[in-house]
Motif scaffolding. Sequence first.
Motif, PDB file in Angstrom:
ATOM      1  N   ALA A   1       0.834  -1.206   0.000  1.00 42.46           N
ATOM      2  CA  ALA A   1       0.000   0.000   0.000  1.00 42.46           C
ATOM      3  C   ALA A   1       0.868   1.255   0.000  1.00 42.46           C
ATOM      4  CB  ALA A   1      -0.934  -0.005   1.211  1.00 42.46           C
ATOM      5  N   ILE A   2       1.983   1.220   0.721  1.00 40.94           N
ATOM      6  CA  ILE A   2       2.906   2.368   0.734  1.00 40.94           C
ATOM      7  C   ILE A   2       3.400   2.641  -0.681  1.00 40.94           C
ATOM      8  CG2 ILE A   2       5.200   3.124   1.457  1.00 40.94           C
ATOM      9  CD1 ILE A   2       4.676   1.608   4.112  1.00 40.94           C
ATOM     10  N   VAL A   3       3.816   1.597  -1.363  1.00 42.87           N
ATOM     11  CA  VAL A   3       4.297   1.748  -2.737  1.00 42.87           C
ATOM     12  C   VAL A   3       3.183   2.281  -3.634  1.00 42.87           C
ATOM     13  CG1 VAL A   3       5.120   0.484  -4.763  1.00 42.87           C
ATOM     14  CG2 VAL A   3       6.095   0.004  -2.503  1.00 42.87           C
ATOM     15  N   PHE A   4       1.987   1.725  -3.496  1.00 42.63           N
ATOM     16  CA  PHE A   4       0.869   2.147  -4.342  1.00 42.63           C
ATOM     17  C   PHE A   4       0.449   3.579  -4.052  1.00 42.63           C
ATOM     18  CE2 PHE A   4      -0.640  -2.557  -4.555  1.00 42.63           C
ATOM     19  CZ  PHE A   4       0.385  -2.830  -5.443  1.00 42.63           C
ATOM     20  N   SER A   5       0.743   4.075  -2.838  1.00 41.86           N
ATOM     21  CA  SER A   5       0.360   5.448  -2.491  1.00 41.86           C
ATOM     22  C   SER A   5       1.135   6.477  -3.303  1.00 41.86           C
ATOM     23  CB  SER A   5       0.583   5.706  -0.992  1.00 41.86           C
ATOM     24  OG  SER A   5       1.968   5.841  -0.685  1.00 41.86           O
ATOM     25  N   LEU A   6       2.207   6.047  -3.957  1.00 46.66           N
ATOM     26  CA  LEU A   6       2.963   6.954  -4.815  1.00 46.66           C
ATOM     27  C   LEU A   6       2.222   7.261  -6.114  1.00 46.66           C
ATOM     28  CD1 LEU A   6       6.507   5.372  -4.392  1.00 46.66           C
ATOM     29  CD2 LEU A   6       5.745   7.582  -3.481  1.00 46.66           C
ATOM     30  N   ALA A   7       1.252   6.405  -6.459  1.00 43.52           N
ATOM     31  CA  ALA A   7       0.486   6.603  -7.702  1.00 43.52           C
ATOM     32  C   ALA A   7      -0.954   6.161  -7.479  1.00 43.52           C
ATOM     33  CB  ALA A   7       1.118   5.816  -8.848  1.00 43.52           C
ATOM     34  N   PRO A   8      -1.678   6.814  -6.562  1.00 43.85           N
ATOM     35  CA  PRO A   8      -3.030   6.355  -6.214  1.00 43.85           C
ATOM     36  C   PRO A   8      -4.006   6.403  -7.379  1.00 43.85           C
ATOM     37  CG  PRO A   8      -2.595   8.525  -5.283  1.00 43.85           C
ATOM     38  CD  PRO A   8      -1.291   8.010  -5.794  1.00 43.85           C
ATOM     39  N   LYS A   9      -3.906   7.422  -8.205  1.00 41.31           N
ATOM     40  CA  LYS A   9      -4.816   7.527  -9.346  1.00 41.31           C
ATOM     41  C   LYS A   9      -4.624   6.349 -10.293  1.00 41.31           C
ATOM     42  CE  LYS A   9      -5.981  10.505 -13.290  1.00 41.31           C
ATOM     43  NZ  LYS A   9      -5.685  11.790 -13.984  1.00 41.31           N
TER      44      LYS A   9
END
Length: 261
Positions: free
Chosen positions: A143-151
């Motif tokens: 989730a931390i990694v994905f938070s860099l590109a939430p869209k």
Amino acid sequence: MMSENADKNLPAISKQVTELVLAGSLSHAEQAFADAAEAHGDLAVAEVLQSIPPHVTALHMAGFDGGKLSLATLLVPPKAWADSLAYIAATWNEDLMEDDPERIAESLFTHIHGVVFGTEDEERRRELLQEASATDWGCTAFAIVFSLAPKEVLELAGEIISKGQYITAQTSSDNDIAPLAVALAQASEDGWDRALFELFPEFRHSADLADAEFSDDPDEEPAFLQRSTKELLHRLRKQVPSTRNASGRTGRRSLGTGIFS
């Protein structure tokens, strides 16, 4: 295949690597891995990584982020890597967590991407993703990694809802995170869902939510609940077990002093 001599030497190699890592001599620990691989084969390195404490593996591998090559990155067994992710947040600088959380998240992405895509073996890649996403801390790390590109991640979630098993990294965003997200979704539907729920607590499998629009203004509040990179970093930090009481996959414990002592 390891020799009989290697079996006898593994405890000594494991002790040596552990002491070197805890002393901060990561380059010497890496040389010990290289020597073991040369003398006994890659399997010996994997056995050592399986036998040393997971917080030691986390310390060692955290020192080789940023594109630096490490035998541990290439040879760590899936479960050993998954267990080590429980401790990786203890290696982070607290001031950096507050002042530049995206930098830590990018380093974590480099780490995860390097381990997962450091192999051409599809079965190993799948096992790495399955083991990591089977843990609470692993899902928070994703989730931390994905938070860099939430869209892009939310758009990808919509594609997965509509295309299912036919989704590929080529059909989604060209963001660097997309191949990792697709690989996770293909390896573990449950792990993918849990990582999404960590990032988007209100996420549901609906086209309406997956099609939600994001503003280009970084200071504008999102239209629905989304955890920030900083919040997720602290969530993972709170999941770090005490090395005195670590019990594998069960139970979350708070970060204490002397965590690597």
